[in-house]
Design an enzyme around this catalytic site. Structure first.
Site: not given
Lengths: 370, 1316
Positions: B413, B652, B760, B842
């Site tokens: 991953d 976040e 990202r 992604d």
């Protein structure tokens, strides 16, 4: 510094394990101990088998083995051994008639005598063996067919022998003593040895019948029930093995120390042989004095009371006379083996030396081959 | 207890069963029934909170355990043999003796099971007796009871830092907002605080919570193991239903934090709690080696049968050849002899009993022991321990350690596995304008360097002045840096164990604002999109705000200290410590701190030097904040500086910190409101209307707030670009500036750039919802929330309804930094012959970039990008590419220059490529690729890829991942590795091994994998050899005893031989042998290749060892035979040297195989020989008539008095081992295996060793793997529609960029420096 030490302490403080897993809580840091054992860093010797490193071993083996081999070979060659087959297979052999019409059930004994000549004198103590061939004393069910507690003098086993003895357990309703197939097939030929003088007179050679069994067997493993006195009474309630002519207490009536279960011929027989061709110690001919040979060279007569049938199963009977050394009886094999292996090792050592010179030097330098 | 009618009892039991099975449960409070007998209790049908994880009970242990053990084939085989031995015609041993092995194995296993069960019992008892507070009506208050006394329907009070004893529906908290913060680290490893709130509309009005006043019925679903899902509603007496979900559930095992106390209603207890339902035992997988082993066991069975048939036929023929009835043939009791054929038939079974050891049953037990030992060493490896998380290696699957040494394919991953999953804000684009945040980038670079080259940095003043000490004079500022690096370094040494700080590193929390953007903000007015952008960053999340002062302390799981220990007390004592540290060590800084901040004392509550560093760091943030803050007093902003953000998703937190850097500080978040401080110092309190939580289908989340000034309903949405872009309405800017910029396309362009840099991306949007629109929507929403059926779907539907017509504000680029040593590890794994695939959700650009960064892709690689929309295209691309690649491979010119081919494929294409007709071609192509990158794949696709590769190529696969989305893949692979990281524990739960960092994979595979494999492989081969060699002695003997099944070795000694004398050395060998040292294995990853494929344990090595066993047994039998032939040797006298000789041979054989002798090896080897002699001598001295017919009495003693015995032993051992010894010597000398060569390196001193390793690697063509900055131009382009990615320009660009940046920084400093 203090801050860091505090942190270390906090690290050591209680941490919670996963409750759901039901495992015990780990109450300190999970950091593994940094010990040589746990980190698999124990001091280790790491031999690498290369020609260079093992060379000496081969030469050492060679150097040790060859003299041992020579010693063994010489010793074995110095052992005098004489063997004579008295089965009586051929028609012209002296025991032919005895062998031919003989069975376990005959009541009369048949005697025959075999002449033989010793070319060389036997100097030291001579051991007299009887040898049987094609006799599978190591057959599984035969080996089991005995009752050691009975032979140990156990009274209950005397009256109620082990089931292993079947079908030689009882005879005519009486328990057999000694029970079992081994005892039942006791070798019962009698051998006598006579020296024939140059003028033809026969002189009996004294055969010692004690000291042929293992000391431990005779004194520990085998015991007469109720001691050695009055064996007749001890074996009163027992029957003799079916193939026996006489009862166990009649094996050597002359010597109470050699009668019953502790009869040495019996004990020797009971130690079952490992291989189908075997010999068993029968008598010892003691050396009388230092200046005369125990068995001088010359003619001998072997008087045989032929009781033991072997022809029916293609067996052979032999009488063997042998001197003995520290390595036991005559057997050149071990000496030859040592010599051969020693030489091979020496040879391999040389081969490795060549290999070492050709290849090993490369490894010692830092140059790594592909 | 009163007598009760049995019919009633049965009826009651049935009712209970029904109650438990119902989909919905109605629970009422226990309080009205307190003190009543059990049959009157309404909740009696539900299990209590006592847990029992033990498998057995004291009474039933033996039968249950035996039953379990007989499920194993091996044990059945043993029992079958033992029973066979009771049949008189075939028995080889005394029946009782034959029972010994099976009894030994059964009792050993039973002991192990009993011990494990006892451990479980103890821990259960400990848990069950943990104290907790339960409300009692009699006492009118909470009284202390044990966990096991908690029942469904009770009211339980949990104090701060205490662990929740059962699944509680939260009814009341000490917090005025009805919020309770919990930490679920015990449950899923997530260390951030999560917010739980009381069920709304119940008992809030009371100042004190009165459990007795609770008279509703709690209706909840049947217990399930989903930790993230819970449905329930409370039916009040007035028949109003109040819905409650996971947000009101305190799970058993969680810890209450930052909340003084909370009271909950027990809905599930004991085994029905979610944490217990999630508790799966260890997993059992069958390793490849074991599968191979089973094949060989079948060979052994065949061998056994062959030998038995030989013996049976031999016996039959022998009997036929015997004339007459010889005295040595014992008839049965009736006096009859069996016919030869029948005897032969019986003999077959006798021989099976006699030669049973040939089937290495003890091997299975030994393998288990070896694996336990191996796991012990793996889990105790200090190199696999991560200080940061205080977690070492965990082995969940106990029986596939050796598979680690055979891995050929790794599927990894990306996020959280290769990367930290700790996000750093890097760039943003607002209204189509890009703000590159160069200063921040420089800062990060410096920090990175500081991390890698601490020593150097530590002694040098910082290169660039990125940290802006505007108010301090130059020397002090320098001092400041000095301190910073120093403490950073210290913290790295000592303070990394602070797992409880989710985001502590300044790397993540600090952002240096972009100058341009700051100016932009300062110019902006109230309704500026810039303000909205940052407000969205600050609001649109689920971040929990906690104060740094109320820093969490981990309470012990069991000790009740959490309750008595006031964290503040500890803090205050610590203040002294920290203070003293300061005064003693770094006085100037201390002064600096106290001068600049009046309430510094509180800040020093922070428990570590790290905390202090943070504060100093925060200073920077503060100062930058004040850059254009109207007039924030130091004091005020210092208070806001104390904030700590804890987020479920690291993105976040990074965004909130970024917003904070620009002055938009998230101050507090309650279920109903969000407070944000604006750069002007004004606090805005937004009414939080609703939160549309993130889900993987929507790929976005939204918050609906009511603007305090405009009173508008505003929806802020953030999400993946492709999820947002299609929902855009009219561009926001059109309302505003009138400039007809196409913000969307500009932003999209920026997003692509970000992705190429490996960032990202998230899009931020805003939508103003009219009151009318809101009203209608809110009704639907309410309905959806109250639904118990299909609630998720409905809730999602409402979310989708609202999230339309969004106006784009901008986008952010967040960097997910690579974990340390990832490139190293990947290079090493590749050198080890392992193909590494990265499967990520992604987008391709991001993935490719990360691929380059972690050296999965090299600059000179040929990268094939497969991305197509329909299958026909996909097929043709696949065919062409394959053709090209094949042609390229076959071209002899390209032998040396073959570029490494890498494949990048996206999820959609992957689906097509994995369709049955293309599967083979795809696999064929990937086989030729060095690395494969799959982008935008779903969890299911991940597992599909793994399955296809595993099944088509028949290779050993390993999957590594950290998140719930990797679970499928982890389970599909031969070996699943979970990384216990930021994303919870699902991956770890599903995995076979759990590690904490990706870099640990290197040592785990290259060292432990290699060791485990070679150890076990060699151990198994040796075991087969040992059994065959020993048993064959008996077999050869059959040729001399008429195939009658006689054993010439005492049965007891035979059993001891396998059980005691020769069992420990191979186990020790399997656990502890070390063919090559760890350093060399890590230095030369190529060595790993020895284990791949068939490895050391294969058909060839197996049969070689069997042949060797035959040879050795022949030697061990026939040399003594030839010595004793025609002598007066007794049966067991003959067997004694045989037994001794084979003991020596077998042990010395192992000595040849042992690669490294530690003291343990010596002790065990010598001890085994000593044990043999001691036991045998003692046995021979004691046993007079005990074991008929063998009569071992004095046999060994008499043998040992005979020089021949020793001579036989010596020569036999030498002859038996000579070939193997020679083989090893000659092979090692003439053609040494890589392992031997590596071992030779081990002997060199370190520097020479290093040189050799380097030489070796260069010789082996490892050059291309070495760092190659000078990129070669990409290889010839293929004439097919494939895209090429090269990064040749990237480096240069970056360098230039940096140069420019430096200049800018200087200017910046000059401009804004001291003056501001």
């Amino acid at each position: 510094m203090m801050a860091s030490s505090y942190n270390a302490k906090e690290e050591d403080g209680p941490h919670s394990g996963t409750p759901g897993l039901g495992g015990a809580a780990v109450t300190k840091s999970k950091k593994p101990d940094n010990t040589a054992f746990k980190q698999q860093r124990l001091v280790a010797w790491q031999p690498i088998l290369t020609a260079g490193t093992v060379l000496p071993a081969f030469f050492v083996i060679g150097i040790f083995f060859i003299p041992i081999g020579i010693a063994l070979f010489v010793t074995s060659n110095n052992i005098k051994e004489f063997e004579i087959d008295y089965t009586g297979v051929d028609a012209d052999s002296p025991c032919y008639s005895c062998a031919k019409d003989f069975s376990w059930n005959s009541t009369t004994s048949c005697t025959c005598s075999v002449d033989f000549k010793l070319e060389q004198p036997f100097e030291s103590n001579v051991f007299m063996y009887y040898g049987l061939s094609n006799f599978y004393q190591n057959h599984r069910r035969y080996v089991k067919s005995r009752d050691d507690s009975q032979l140990y003098g156990d009274l209950s086993a005397l009256t109620n022998p082990s089931k292993e003895c079947e079908p030689y357990r009882t005879s005519n309703g009486l328990p057999i003593a000694p029970c079992g197939a081994i005892a039942n097939s006791l070798f019962n030929d009698t051998l006598e040895l006579y020296y024939v003088d140059s003028n033809g007179t026969r002189k009996e050679i004294p055969l010692v019948k004690k000291g042929i069994a293992w000391w431990t067997d005779k004194h520990v493993k085998f015991r007469n029930p109720g001691g050695n006195d009055n064996l007749t009474v001890s074996f009163e309630g027992n029957s003799k093995p079916v193939n026996w002519r006489k009862a166990v207490y009649e094996l050597d009536p002359t010597d109470s120390e050699n009668n019953g279960f502790i009869n040495e011929d019996f004990i020797v027989w009971m130690r079952t042989a490992a291989l189908p061709t075997f010999r068993k110690l029968y008598r010892i001919i003691q050396k009388k004095s230092s200046n005369t040979a125990t068995l001088p060279s010359g003619n001998y007569v072997l008087e045989i009371t032929y009781n033991y049938p072997v022809l029916s199963f293609d067996g052979r009977k032999r009488m063997i006379l042998s001197t003995i050394s520290w390595m036991g009886g005559k057997n050149p094999f071990l000496g030859i083996a040592y010599l051969t292996v020693g030489s091979i090792c020496f040879f391999l050592g040389v081969v490795l030396l060549i290999i070492h010179h050709k290849y090993d030097t490369r490894n010692t330098s830092a140059d790594i081959p592909s | 207890m009163k007598w009760r009618n049995p019919v009633d009892l049965v009826r009651d039991a049935l009712r209970g069963q029904r109650a438990r099975d119902k989909d919905l449960r109605n629970l009422v409070s226990n309080l009205p029934y307190e003190g009543l007998e059990k049959s009157k209790q309404p909740n009696r049908h539900f299990p209590g909170n006592a847990i029992k994880t033990t498998k057995y009970t004291l009474l039933l242990f033996i039968p249950v355990n035996l039953f379990e053990q007989f499920h194993r084939m091996a044990n059945l085989y043993f029992v079958g043999l033992a029973i066979l031995n009771f049949v008189p015609v075939v028995n080889a041993f005394q029946p009782e003796v034959a029972l010994i092995p099976i009894c030994a194995i059964l009792s050993l296993t039973a002991l192990k099971d009993a011990w494990e069960d006892f451990r479980r019992y103890q821990s259960d008892r400990k848990l069950n007796n943990t104290p907790c507070l339960i409300y009692s009506r009699k006492e009118v208050g909470f009284i202390e009871r044990c966990w096991k006394d908690v029942r469904v329907g009770d009211f339980v009070k949990v104090v701060c830092n205490e662990i929740v004893p059962a699944d509680l529906l939260l009814l009341y908290t000490a917090d005025p907002d009805g919020v309770c913060l919990i930490e679920t680290a015990n449950l899923d490893g997530e260390s951030n605080l999560k917010q739980r709130r009381v069920v709304p509309g119940l008992c809030i009005s009371d100042p004190r919570f009165e459990p007795e006043s609770f008279n509703g019925i709690v209706v909840c679903e049947k217990p399930n193991n989903n930790l993230n899902h819970f449905k329930c509603y409370v039916e009040r007496p007035d028949e109003e239903k109040v819905g409650a979900g996971l947000e009101s559930l305190l799970l058993r095992g969680c810890t209450v934090r930052n909340t003084d106390h909370a009271v909950g209603f027990v809905v599930y207890a004991g085994h029905e709690t979610k944490s217990m339902l999630n508790n799966g035992g260890p997993r059992y997988k069958r390793s490849r080696l074991e599968r191979r082993l089973n094949v060989d066991v079948i060979f052994c069975v065949i061998l056994l049968f062959a030998m038995c048939i030989v013996a049976a036929v031999g016996h039959c023929l022998w009997l036929q050849a015997v004339p007459g009835v010889p005295p040595y043939l014992v008839p049965d009791s009736a006096g009859r002899l069996d016919s030869p054929a029948l005897s032969g038939f019986y003999m077959f079974f006798t021989m099976i009993i006699l030669l049973q050891v040939l089937i290495p049953i003890s091997l299975y037990v030994s393998i288990e022991l070896v694996k336990i030992g191996q796991i012990f060493f793996i889990t105790n490896d200090i190199d696999l321990y991560d200080e940061g998380t205080d977690s070492g290696m965990q082995c969940k699957a106990l029986n596939i350690t050796e598979d680690l040494g055979q891995v050929q394919y790794i599927f990894s991953d990306k996020t959280g596995t290769l990367t930290e999953n700790k996000m750093v804000f890097r760039r943003c684009s607002i209204m189509g304008v890009e703000y590159p945040h160069k200063e921040n980038a420089i800062r990060l670079n410096v920090l990175e360097e500081a991390e890698s080259e601490e020593e150097i940095i530590f002694n040098q003043p910082p290169r660039t002045g990125w940290s802006m000490d505007f108010e301090n004079s130059e020397p002090e500022g320098r001092h400041h840096h000095h301190h910073h690096h120093g403490s950073r370094r210290k913290s790295k040494v000592s303070g990394q164990g602070q797992k409880d700080v989710a985001f502590s590193s300044p790397l993540e929390t600090d952002v240096i604002p972009d100058r341009k953007l700051l100016q932009q903000i300062s110019r902006s007015q109230e309704k500026d999109p810039y303000l909205d952008f940052f407000l969205a960053l600050a609001i649109c999340n689920t971040v929990v705000v906690s104060m740094a002062t109320a820093r969490r302390r981990r309470a012990s799981w069991f000790s009740p200290s959490g309750r008595t220990n006031n964290p503040l007390e500890t803090v205050s004592t610590l203040v002294k410590k920290v203070g003293s540290l300061f005064t003693s060590g770094q006085k100037p800084i201390h002064q600096h701190l106290t001068v600049s901040k009046s309430d510094m004392v509180i800040e020093e509550d922070d428990l570590s030097s790290e905390g202090i560093r943070e504060k100093t760091e925060d200073l920077d943030g503060l100062e930058t904040c004040s850059l254009h803050a109207a007039s924030p007093s130091h004091k005020e902003s210092a208070a806001s500086d104390n904030l700590r953000y804890e987020a479920e998703s690291p993105d976040e937190a990074a965004l909130v910190y970024a917003a904070k850097a620009y002055g938009f500080t998230l101050l507090a978040r309650t279920p109903d409101s969000v407070t944000v401080r604006l750069p002007s110092g004004k606090d805005l309190v937004f009414e939080l209307v609703d939160t549309l939580a993130f889900d993987s289908n929507r790929k976005r989340m939204s918050v609906l707030v009511r603007h305090p000034i405009t009173r508008e309903y505003v929806l802020y949405t953030k999400g993946a670009d492709y999820a947002i872009m299609e929902l855009l309405g009219t561009p926001y800017a059109e309302h505003f500036s009138g400039s007809e910029k196409n913000i969307a396309s500009d932003t999209q362009h920026h997003l692509d750039c970000y992705a190429k840099e490996g960032l990202r991306t998230l899009c931020i949007t805003k939508k103003v919802v009219s009151d009318k629109e809101y009203m209608s929507w809110s009704l639907q929403r309410q309905r959806a929330l109250a639904a118990i059926e299909q609630r998720e779907e409905l809730v999602m539907e409402t979310a989708v309804q609202l999230e339309t017509n969004l106006s784009l504000l901008g986008a952010t680029g967040v960097e997910d930094r690579l974990q340390e040593n990832v490139p190293d590890t990947i290079i090493a794994l590749r050198e080890a012959g392992i193909q590494v695939w990265v499967l990520t959700g992604d987008k391709p650009e991001t993935a490719v970039n990360i691929g380059y960064a972690c050296r999965l892709l090299e600059e000179e690689d040929l990268v094939i990008n497969m991305s197509c929309k329909n299958k026909a295209v996909c097929t043709s691309i696949l065919d062409c590419t394959l053709e090209e690649v094949r042609r390229y491979d076959e071209n002899p010119q390209n032998v040396d220059t073959t570029p490494n081919i890498s494949l990048v494929i996206d999820g959609r294409t992957l689906v097509m490529a994995l369709s049955p007709d293309l599967e083979n071609r795809f696999v064929d192509l990937t086989k030729r690729c060095r690395s494969v990158l799959c982008c935008r794949v779903t969890p299911l696709q991940k597992s599909k890829v793994v399955k296809v590769v595993r099944e088509k190529l028949k290779v050993m696969t390993l999957a590594v991942g950290d998140g719930a989305n990797d679970v499928n893949m982890i389970q599909a692979a031969d070996i699943g590795i979970g990384i216990s990281g930021q994303e919870g524990m699902q991956a770890v739960m599903a995995s076979d091994f759990a590690i904490s960092r990706f870099k640990h994979l290197k040592k785990l595979l290259l060292v432990h994998g290699h060791w485990c494999y070679t150890r076990l492989a060699n151990m198994i081969i040796y075991f087969f050899y040992k059994n065959v060699a020993y048993v064959n002695l008996l077999f050869w003997y059959q040729f001399f005893c008429g195939f009658s099944g006689t054993a010439m070795i005492d049965y007891w000694l035979m059993i001891f031989f396998n059980l005691f004398f020769t069992s420990v050395p191979p186990i020790m060998y399997g656990i502890m042998d070390k063919d090559v040292s760890a350093e060399i294995l890590l230095g030369l990853p190529e060595l790993y290749r020895t284990g791949q494929g068939t490895g050391e344990y294969n058909f060839f090595t197996f049969w070689i060892s069997i042949l060797d066993a035959f040879y050795q047994s022949l030697v061990c039998f026939f040399i003594p035979y030839l010595v004793y032939v025609d002598s007066d040797v007794g049966l067991f006298t003959f067997g004694t040297p045989l037994n001794t000789v084979s003991l020596f041979t077998i042990l010395l054989h192992l000595s040849i195989e042992i690669k490294s002798w530690t003291v343990v090896h010596w002790i065990i080897q010598v001890g085994s020989v000593a044990l043999y002699f001691i036991v045998t001598l003692a046995y021979s001295a004691i046993c007079i008539t005990c074991n008929p017919p063998s009569n071992p009495y004095w046999i060994l003693q008499s043998q040992m008095a005979d020089p021949m015995f020793y001579l036989i032993c010596i020569i036999t051992t030498v002859v038996a081992l000579l070939p193997r010894y020679m083989f090893h010597v000659i092979k090692n000398s003439i053609a040494p295996s890589p392992l031997i060569q590596a071992k030779l390196l081990d002997r060199l001193d370190p520097s020479a060793r290093e040189r050799c390793i380097r030489e070796w690697r260069s010789f082996r063509g490892g050059v291309h793997l070495e760092d190659s900055r000078s990129s070669t131009p990409p290889s010839p382009a293929l004439e097919i529609p494939v895209e090429m990615y090269t990064k040749s320009t990237g480096a240069a660009e970056l360098m230039e960029d940096e140069f420019v940046l430096n200049v800018i920084t200087d200017n910046y400093l000059r401009h804004n420096g001291p003056g501001t």
